[in-house]
Design a protein around this motif. Structure first.
Motif, PDB file in Angstrom:
ATOM      1  N   GLN A 458       1.367   2.532   4.792  1.00 18.56           N
ATOM      2  CA  GLN A 458       2.719   2.987   5.119  1.00 18.56           C
ATOM      3  C   GLN A 458       3.748   1.933   4.738  1.00 18.56           C
ATOM      4  N   PHE A 459       4.980   2.411   4.555  1.00 16.63           N
ATOM      5  CA  PHE A 459       6.078   1.503   4.217  1.00 16.63           C
ATOM      6  C   PHE A 459       7.259   1.860   5.108  1.00 16.63           C
ATOM      7  N   LEU A 460       8.158   0.888   5.292  1.00 16.29           N
ATOM      8  CA  LEU A 460       9.268   1.131   6.218  1.00 16.29           C
ATOM      9  C   LEU A 460      10.248   2.144   5.636  1.00 16.29           C
ATOM     10  N   THR A 461      10.739   1.862   4.410  1.00 13.30           N
ATOM     11  CA  THR A 461      11.693   2.769   3.760  1.00 13.30           C
ATOM     12  C   THR A 461      11.373   2.755   2.271  1.00 13.30           C
ATOM     13  N   LEU A 462      12.051   3.595   1.512  1.00 10.00           N
ATOM     14  CA  LEU A 462      11.824   3.582   0.058  1.00 10.00           C
ATOM     15  C   LEU A 462      12.173   2.221  -0.526  1.00 10.00           C
ATOM     16  N   HIS A 463      13.188   1.584   0.066  1.00  9.28           N
ATOM     17  CA  HIS A 463      13.603   0.269  -0.420  1.00  9.28           C
ATOM     18  C   HIS A 463      12.471  -0.754  -0.221  1.00  9.28           C
ATOM     19  N   ASP A 464      11.856  -0.687   0.948  1.00 11.64           N
ATOM     20  CA  ASP A 464      10.741  -1.586   1.259  1.00 11.64           C
ATOM     21  C   ASP A 464       9.580  -1.312   0.295  1.00 11.64           C
ATOM     22  N   TYR A 465       9.327  -0.026   0.056  1.00 14.91           N
ATOM     23  CA  TYR A 465       8.243   0.397  -0.839  1.00 14.91           C
ATOM     24  C   TYR A 465       8.457  -0.189  -2.236  1.00 14.91           C
ATOM     25  N   LEU A 466       9.669  -0.024  -2.751  1.00 15.83           N
ATOM     26  CA  LEU A 466       9.945  -0.511  -4.112  1.00 15.83           C
ATOM     27  C   LEU A 466       9.948  -2.033  -4.150  1.00 15.83           C
ATOM     28  N   LEU A 467      10.472  -2.634  -3.082  1.00 13.89           N
ATOM     29  CA  LEU A 467      10.588  -4.100  -3.086  1.00 13.89           C
ATOM     30  C   LEU A 467       9.211  -4.772  -3.070  1.00 13.89           C
ATOM     31  N   ARG A 468       8.307  -4.256  -2.243  1.00 16.49           N
ATOM     32  CA  ARG A 468       6.961  -4.865  -2.208  1.00 16.49           C
ATOM     33  C   ARG A 468       6.305  -4.733  -3.577  1.00 16.49           C
ATOM     34  N   ASN A 469       6.437  -3.554  -4.182  1.00 17.29           N
ATOM     35  CA  ASN A 469       5.845  -3.354  -5.499  1.00 17.29           C
ATOM     36  C   ASN A 469       6.513  -4.227  -6.547  1.00 17.29           C
ATOM     37  N   PHE A 470       7.831  -4.391  -6.411  1.00 14.09           N
ATOM     38  CA  PHE A 470       8.597  -5.222  -7.348  1.00 14.09           C
ATOM     39  C   PHE A 470       8.063  -6.662  -7.291  1.00 14.09           C
ATOM     40  N   ASN A 471       7.952  -7.182  -6.071  1.00 15.91           N
ATOM     41  CA  ASN A 471       7.503  -8.575  -5.926  1.00 15.91           C
ATOM     42  C   ASN A 471       6.081  -8.770  -6.439  1.00 15.91           C
ATOM     43  N   LEU A 472       5.215  -7.824  -6.098  1.00 15.96           N
ATOM     44  CA  LEU A 472       3.823  -7.967  -6.539  1.00 15.96           C
ATOM     45  C   LEU A 472       3.703  -7.847  -8.048  1.00 15.96           C
ATOM     46  N   PHE A 473       4.428  -6.899  -8.610  1.00 14.82           N
ATOM     47  CA  PHE A 473       4.345  -6.704 -10.060  1.00 14.82           C
ATOM     48  C   PHE A 473       4.857  -7.957 -10.764  1.00 14.82           C
ATOM     49  N   ARG A 474       5.920  -8.529 -10.190  1.00 15.21           N
ATOM     50  CA  ARG A 474       6.522  -9.723 -10.795  1.00 15.21           C
ATOM     51  C   ARG A 474       5.552 -10.902 -10.750  1.00 15.21           C
ATOM     52  N   LEU A 475       4.905 -11.076  -9.599  1.00 18.57           N
ATOM     53  CA  LEU A 475       4.008 -12.222  -9.460  1.00 18.57           C
ATOM     54  C   LEU A 475       2.719 -12.018 -10.236  1.00 18.57           C
ATOM     55  N   GLU A 476       2.248 -10.771 -10.319  1.00 17.77           N
ATOM     56  CA  GLU A 476       1.020 -10.511 -11.076  1.00 17.77           C
ATOM     57  C   GLU A 476       1.263 -10.801 -12.550  1.00 17.77           C
ATOM     58  N   THR A 478       3.425 -12.919 -13.574  1.00 15.50           N
ATOM     59  CA  THR A 478       3.589 -14.375 -13.648  1.00 15.50           C
ATOM     60  C   THR A 478       2.245 -15.061 -13.838  1.00 15.50           C
ATOM     61  N   TYR A 479       1.223 -14.528 -13.172  1.00 16.32           N
ATOM     62  CA  TYR A 479      -0.117 -15.104 -13.304  1.00 16.32           C
ATOM     63  C   TYR A 479      -0.569 -15.053 -14.768  1.00 16.32           C
ATOM     64  N   GLU A 480      -0.309 -13.918 -15.433  1.00 18.34           N
ATOM     65  CA  GLU A 480      -0.712 -13.796 -16.838  1.00 18.34           C
ATOM     66  C   GLU A 480       0.143 -14.698 -17.722  1.00 18.34           C
ATOM     67  N   ILE A 481       1.418 -14.829 -17.360  1.00 15.43           N
ATOM     68  CA  ILE A 481       2.307 -15.708 -18.142  1.00 15.43           C
ATOM     69  C   ILE A 481       1.817 -17.155 -18.027  1.00 15.43           C
ATOM     70  N   ARG A 482       1.390 -17.526 -16.811  1.00 14.82           N
ATOM     71  CA  ARG A 482       0.886 -18.895 -16.624  1.00 14.82           C
ATOM     72  C   ARG A 482      -0.312 -19.153 -17.538  1.00 14.82           C
ATOM     73  N   GLN A 483      -1.215 -18.191 -17.610  1.00 14.51           N
ATOM     74  CA  GLN A 483      -2.382 -18.386 -18.477  1.00 14.51           C
ATOM     75  C   GLN A 483      -1.948 -18.559 -19.931  1.00 14.51           C
ATOM     76  N   ASP A 484      -0.964 -17.739 -20.360  1.00 15.82           N
ATOM     77  CA  ASP A 484      -0.500 -17.818 -21.754  1.00 15.82           C
ATOM     78  C   ASP A 484       0.151 -19.170 -22.043  1.00 15.82           C
ATOM     79  N   ILE A 485       0.985 -19.629 -21.086  1.00 16.71           N
ATOM     80  CA  ILE A 485       1.677 -20.908 -21.313  1.00 16.71           C
ATOM     81  C   ILE A 485       0.652 -22.038 -21.377  1.00 16.71           C
TER      82      ILE A 485
END
Length: 1384
Positions: A458-476, A478-485
């Motif tokens: 469950q998620f609190l609101t649509l904003h919370d839903y998108l934000l959690r996915n936004f942060n995770l997608f961004r960091l995931e 980042t992990y691949e970018i770190r390997q490339d760098i």
């Protein structure tokens, strides 16, 4: 930035170690599943294991892994648990096992569900233990384990057993823990709550004292736990050494708080309790926050908790708060503080009379309240019901710092969530990339907690839903970018030159040294923003490299993302790079910034645009790229330079790095998510709650939708009336015509539509809903009007006899609402999808359907099947880059469709020319679509109308049959159709033929009318946009394409009514959500009517490369899987037609009653045995080869030479018997093994015409969605089961073969694994040595399961098989040689 030491990888114990362990010996005596005679239960065993194995090793994961794997929890702990034997060691052992199951991501609560009686008692003891004194019976480490267990409980609210226990801790009565004044204030706010509260009090009075005491304990549990935590937190010193147990306890506690705050059911009443304990204030003032090393993760978790406590949501109703509502709440708080100040504290008059905006910053609040004494501050706080009232003549016990922070942090102005997001840079910088707490390394073991959001149900609101996915997608990403760098920069070998500069000793394909870098434009900010609208820079590099690499650099397209890097190495020339040591110190990396390519500059300094024109040839090696920098990042960097005198980052870059275009779409997806959060993204009302995980999960099922459709045309779905009757078991089918000769498809069916509302009353007093009427279907056969005399005018028809569950899926898909179809392997998912698309297309010709899949390959399969149905191909369109592999000569891409329309226009105008000639009309009617339109109106229509008036019924006399043909005006035009056109048998038949001919002619002109736009629009781009927005009715794309191009599609005004998603369980949650919003809402409503998801959550989830995101954040959970977990109704297809029934048994236990289609038993290929092999499936045990089992040359790159050689030997044997090589595929569970097998095939048989290569050698994960007749599978591991323990991978592995499956593995390892038991018990029931019949050639006539007439040979090990194959091959060569000699 502290470079932490590389974390250790957990080494799984080997089989030999497992067998030598004390635990294993005990397991064999007391609880191992394969031991027949077990010793009786002994509580001392549990005490011993806990003290000697777990506590002594400080809860070492290896020990706990062993215990959990040996089925300690299932077969010993919980089976024998009762209040009489309960003890500390017992409780702790169970908690450790459950936590380990969560760490391994395997189902944890199944055992408890089977025997739930003692769970309440057990749970109450856990609560007691969690509150016990730390210096008492339970150590802090043990209580951290308990916290983790509780966290798992709160995150498993979908399990009834757990919810029953947890409910008491988090419901309204927990407000007993509030201070009386605060409780009064809260109840005053919402009068309804006062009523509930009085009711609770009444019920409490009725309880007997013991039960009441117990209830009070539970209700106060969380507030007491917080108080306990605060005392632990206060015991952490500022600079003296601190035990890590304390730090870990604090981190886990904050994690628990975040999880409680981030779920609405737990947050609803708990948020007030949390606020009342002032936990955040205590934490921010604690010593732990100020400890650089130890407190780093704690501070990050604290930020997350702060974010969620102030989340923009109404706790009681669960509605999202708008910016205005948030401002109102803030103003109310400040004004109530001002009123209190005005009434009681004369020293705060200035504050009380100022306007809000003047006093709501941190600085001004500190200025007003800082000078006051502690006692006065306490009084102010107690007026606001934040603290209990201060008795007269007593001093406050709180220190001033706390009281001040309490008032300031509560009343300061906060920046809104969306503003925060809009100011955030999208590219990661060096601070984020190498921060282990938010971007863990690949060695994440699952022990510690991380500062990452989690995706649960469950998620609190649509904003919370998108934000959690936004942060995770961004960091995931980042992990691949770190390997490339790390890869590119270390290949360039940056060293310090003698003069202190940088010299590059190596080179990298994906990175180049920067020759010059200048910022060329900083545009003015938009009104109300403080960052520039765009920042552009020029990067010059010297491409003195090989031609193909030069082409790659020159081929950088607009929107490709690159990274600008600054290195200042300290190591002298020639230093070796060590991959195991921290990367940053070695290369001296200082800054990383992202940028987006605008284009390469030509020799005049202009950007070369992407387009059909050839690129200009540039001279020399030097190339300059114009790039866009991130304006938010630029603004932050410049502010830092100006305010703190830091150096200008943008003067220092010396490396530019590019990435593979396929993996480089993260910025576009992040921008898409951010844009979604800034628009009022209107999810249709019927979906809103389901997406957030609340309300009735079946509310979007078609049976509950208010706009259900009564009559549907099933077109060619049914093959006969018998098929239709069999498809609706339990229904009464009434056909409108009685003559059996007329009861032929296509059929229109009228269903009894129940209104979704007002049913509950009736159901309660008996089943009078399900009367006869509710079960009656009215079926009306109808005739498709004649389309013309040519053979190609006949509609294409479906030939598949759908099962009744497939029909239910098709019916649900045609109705409005959410349809979820679970399609096990081989159950015809794609056929169902295509039929739904076709039926929607014919029933609702004005609606448009969007098809989304995970891979291009799935889109190709769909398109190939759509082509075989009656869908006009001018209505099909495919977006994205996959259309190259389509195995049809037709091109469905945008430009392919434009060319099709242009070519079709010319063909049709030729037809018009022929028609004009046949009618003898002068002039040039076939010049354009427009002139053709006039010709139709004035010449064709007039002739047809005249003809109709001649041959239609004239009063009482029946018209003559011959007249139909005599007066027909288009004989000459149809002279090239099969003759005679008119049969002359009856007037009705001939009249229908005549009308068919006219329909054929009319269709030519309606198409030309549609194609007229392509005459008016001149450029290919405009024409393709027109097709997308107006002409196409069925538009297909991959989910990645949808995420990348959302902005462009919305801008074009793209519209659609239905979405069908294939492979939905393989698509990331966020990439499933974005396609719902590829259009702007109309009048504030979404026009989406249907959402059909087809997938299989028992097969593999989306690929997440980093274990931490996959396991800790549960990022691998697709939206499809989450919906299934929440309880959304699904249609489960239940008949497979891919594999032999015996092979299907290896995986059908995972599904609800999955059976076989009749042809699996009847067709000869399924009933014949596999030639040369005794069994149709076998598990073949492979022991160590030359003393070695699995090896791991690189992390996670597992290989097993013995198995690889054995697999290839069996493949060669099969080919020598005559099996076609392309009907055999070799699969394995690891990439390392895949490469090893490919090498062996190249060495042994790859270029040998007698043997050849298998169809594919790949991993199980890559082969999902594909199949072959014979599968050879290597499981590689000999030490630990590894990721095959994920049952979903096992299901995929077992379900790829149609006729034969041969598995090579270390049996002793896999047969002990609890999750895999149902499959492995069937596999181990057969002999574990390979049984072959070398004298039986392919194909054989022997029936499957029959004893062979030839001799069976048993192969004991791999060397024996390799020798055997070699001798067999030599024998074959010799006999062939003799045969040729004899011929000569």
């Amino acid at each position: 930035m502290a470079a932490t030491a590389q974390p250790k990888k957990i080494v799984a114990p080997t089989v030999s170690q497992i067998n030598a362990e004390f635990v294993t010996q005990l397991a064999c005596k007391y609880w191992a599943p394969h031991i027949k005679k077990k010793s009786p239960f002994d509580i001392k065993v549990i005490e011993d294991i806990y003290e000697k194995e777990i506590v002594k090793s400080r809860f070492a994961i290896r020990k706990i892994m062993l215990l959990e794997f040996s089925q300690y929890l299932e077969n010993y702990l919980w089976m024998n648990y009762s209040p009489e034997v309960s003890s500390k060691a017992y409780l702790m052992s169970i908690c450790c096992m459950v936590n380990e199951k969560f760490r391994e991501n395997v189902p944890a609560w199944e055992t408890f569900k089977k025997k739930p009686d003692h769970f309440p008692f057990f749970f109450k003891h856990i609560l007691k233990a969690a509150l016990a004194e730390t210096d008492g019976e339970f150590s802090l480490h043990e209580q951290t384990v308990l916290l983790l267990f509780l966290d798992h409980c709160f995150n498993s609210l979908e399990v009834d057993l757990i919810r029953g226990q947890v409910q008491q801790l988090i419901s309204l009565p927990m407000w007993m823990g509030l201070q009386p004044a605060r409780l009064e204030l809260e109840l005053k706010k919402t009068p309804k709550l006062r009523k509930f509260w009085n009711l609770i009090k009444k019920n409490d009075e009725k309880m007997d004292p013991e039960a009441r005491e117990q209830a009070y304990q539970e209700r106060r549990f969380l507030s007491q736990l917080i108080q306990k935590f605060i005392s632990v937190l206060k015991s952490v010193p500022l600079s003296e050494p601190v035990t890590m147990d304390k730090v870990h306890y604090c981190e886990r506690f904050i994690e628990l708080m975040i999880d409680l705050e981030a779920l609405l059911p737990t947050r609803r009443w708990f948020n007030t309790i949390l606020d009342d304990t002032h936990l955040l204030v205590h934490c921010y003032l604690s010593n732990l926050v100020h400890r650089e090393e130890d407190g780093h993760l704690f501070s990050q978790l604290l930020e997350m908790l702060k974010f969620y406590t102030g989340f923009e949501i109404n706790d009681q109703t669960g509605n999202a708060l708008t910016e205005n509502e948030m401002t109102t709440i803030h103003y109310d708080r400040i004004t109530s503080l001002q009123r209190a100040a005005f009434a009681h504290f004369p020293e705060l008059y200035d504050f009380a009379l100022s306007n809000v905006a003047e006093v709501d910053t941190r600085e001004s609040l500190v200025k007003f309240f800082g000078p006051l004494s502690s006692n006065t501050l306490h009084q102010v706080a107690s007026y606001l019901c934040l603290l209990p009232t201060l008795p007269k003549n007593e001093d406050t016990t709180f220190d001033k710092e706390f009281l001040l922070e309490l008032l300031v942090s509560r009343h300061e102005r906060r920046i809104s969530q969306i503003q925060q997001l809009n100011q955030m840079p999208l590219y990661p910088t060096e601070k984020i990339i190498w921060d282990e707490n938010i971007v863990p390394t690949e060695y994440y073991s699952g022990e510690g907690c991380l500062a990452l959001p989690k995706l649960n149900l469950q998620f609190l609101t649509l904003h919370d839903y998108l934000l959690r996915n936004f942060n995770l997608f961004r960091l995931e990403s980042t992990y691949e970018i770190r390997q490339d760098i790390e890869d590119s920069v270390s290949r360039m070998k940056p060293w310090q030159s003698e003069y202190g500069g940088v010299v590059f000793g190596g080179w990298a394909r994906m990175a180049q040294p920067i020759v010059a870098f200048t910022v060329v434009e900083v545009a003015k900010p938009n009104i109300g923003e403080n960052w520039p609208t765009r920042v552009r820079a020029d990067v010059t590099i010297n491409l003195n490299v090989r031609d193909h690499i030069k082409d790659e650099w020159e081929g950088l397209r607009k929107h490709d993302v690159c990274f600008l890097i600054t290195v200042r190495p300290t190591k002298p020339y020639g230093t070796k790079f060590d991959r195991r040591r921290p990367f940053i110190e070695q290369v001296g990396l200082v800054y990383v910034r992202g940028c987006e390519i605008q284009g390469m500059l030509d020799d005049k300094g202009r950007v070369i645009e992407d387009g059909p024109e050839p690129r200009p040839n540039l001279r020399g090696e030097s190339r300059t790229f114009r790039v866009f920098l991130d304006p938010n990042q630029y603004q932050q960097d410049m502010t830092n330079t100006i305010q703190n005198g830091a150096e200008d980052v943008y003067d220092t870059f010396n490396i530019i790095m590019r990435r593979k275009p396929k993996e480089n779409n993260f910025k576009a997806v992040l921008e898409t998510i951010r844009n979604l959060m800034n628009t009022d993204c209107v999810v249709p009302d019927w979906l809103h709650d389901i997406i957030l995980g609340y309300g009735d999960p079946s509310s979007a099922h078609y049976s509950k939708m208010p706009n259900q459709i009564a009559t549907l045309d099933f077109n060619d779905t049914f093959l006969s009336i018998e098929h239709l009757k069999a498809s609706f078991p339990g229904h009464n089918v009434k056909v409108t015509v009685d003559d059996p000769a007329l009861q032929i498809p296509p059929f229109r069916i009228t269903f009894p539509v129940r209104s979704g509302k007002g049913k509950k009353r009736k159901d309660a007093d008996g089943e009078d809903e399900d009367t006869e009427e509710a079960k009656t279907l009215i079926v009306e056969p109808h005739v498709i009007p004649n389309r013309g005399p040519y053979p190609y005018n006949q509609p294409k028809r479906n030939t598949i006899q759908f099962t009744h569950t497939q029909i239910e899926a098709i019916r649900a898909g045609m109705q409005p609402g959410l349809t979820m179809v679970v399609g096990p392997p081989g159950t015809g998912k794609t056929d169902v999808a295509v039929q739904i698309i076709s039926n929607i297309y014919h029933n609702f010709p004005e609606q448009r359907t969007l098809i989304v899949t995970h891979s291009n390959q799935a889109l190709n399969q769909l398109f190939e099947k759509i082509m075989a149905l009656d869908i006009d191909e001018r209505h099909l369109l495919r977006l994205g880059h996959g259309e190259e592999e389509l195995e049809t000569e037709k091109d469905f891409s945008r430009y392919g469709r434009v060319n099709y329309v242009l070519a079709r226009r010319i063909e049709l105008l030729e037809e018009v020319k022929r028609l004009q000639k046949s009618l003898g009309v002068p002039g040039d009617a076939s010049y354009t679509c427009e002139t053709a339109g006039y010709f139709f109106l004035y010449q064709v229509m007039s002739r047809w109308e005249e003809y109709i008036s001649k041959v239609k019924n004239k009063g009482s006399t029946l018209p003559d049959v011959t007249e139909v043909s005599t007066f027909f005006p288009f004989h000459e035009y149809f002279a090239n159709a099969p003759q005679p056109i008119f049969k002359g048998r009856s007037y009705e038949e001939d009249m229908e033929i005549a009308e068919g001919c006219f329909r054929h002619i009319k269709k030519i002109f309606t198409q030309l009318e549609e194609f007229r736009a392509s005459e008016l629009l001149r450029s290919g781009l405009d024409r393709s946009k027109y097709l997308l927005v107006k002409e196409a009715k069925i538009i297909a794309m991959t989910c990645t394409h949808a995420a990348l191009k959302r902005h462009d599609l919305v801008k074009l005004g793209f519209k659609y009514d239905n979405i069908l998603m294939e492979e939905a369980a393989q698509i990331l949650e966020i990439e499933t959500f974005i396609p719902l919003l590829l259009q702007n809402p109309q009048d504030g409503f979404s026009r989406l009517k249907r959402w059909i998801m087809i997938g299989d959550h028992h097969q593999l989830p989306p690929v997440i490369k980093n274990m931490a995101f996959q396991k800790y954040s549960n990022m691998e959970q697709s939206l499809f899987t989450r919906f299934v977990r929440v309880g959304v109704p699904t249609v489960d297809l239940d008949a497979q037609g891919r594999a032999r029934a015996s092979l299907c048994n290896l995986y059908n236990w995972r599904y609800k009653n999955l059976g076989n289609l009749p042809h699996v038993q009847l067709l000869p290929e399924f009933s014949t045995a596999n030639a040369g092999l005794l069994y149709d499936f076998q598990l073949i045990n492979v022991e160590d080869f030359q003393g070695v089992g699995e090896s791991e040359p690189n992390p996670y790159f597992y290989q097993n030479l013995g198995e690889a050689e054995y697999v290839v030997a069996l493949f060669m044997y099969m080919c020598l018997l005559g099996y076609p090589a392309d009907r055999i595929s070799i699969l394995t569970t690891y990439n390392g093994q895949k490469h090893l097998i490919r090498d062996i095939i190249n060495r042994r048989c790859g270029n040998n015409p007698l043997i050849g290569r298998p169809n594919k050698v790949t991993t199980v994960d890559r082969f999902q969605g594909q199949q072959n007749d014979y599968i050879l599978l290597s499981l590689v591991r000999t030490r630990a089961v590894g990721h095959l323990r994920d049952v979903r991978r096992l299901v995929v592995a077992m379900s790829r073969a149609r006729l034969g499956l041969y598995i090579f593995a270390r049996v002793s390892l896999f047969q002990n694994c609890f999750e895999l038991t149902p499959a492995f018990s069937q596999l181990t029931a057969r002999p574990l040595h390979l049984h072959i019949i070398p004298t039986e050639p392919f194909p054989t006539t022997r029936k499957n399961g029959e004893r062979p007439s030839h001799e069976v040979q048993i192969i004991k090990n791999m060397p024996q098989m390799a020798n055997f194959v070699y001798n067999m091959y030599m024998h074959l060569i010799q006999t062939t040689h003799h045969y040729h000699q004899a011929l000569l």
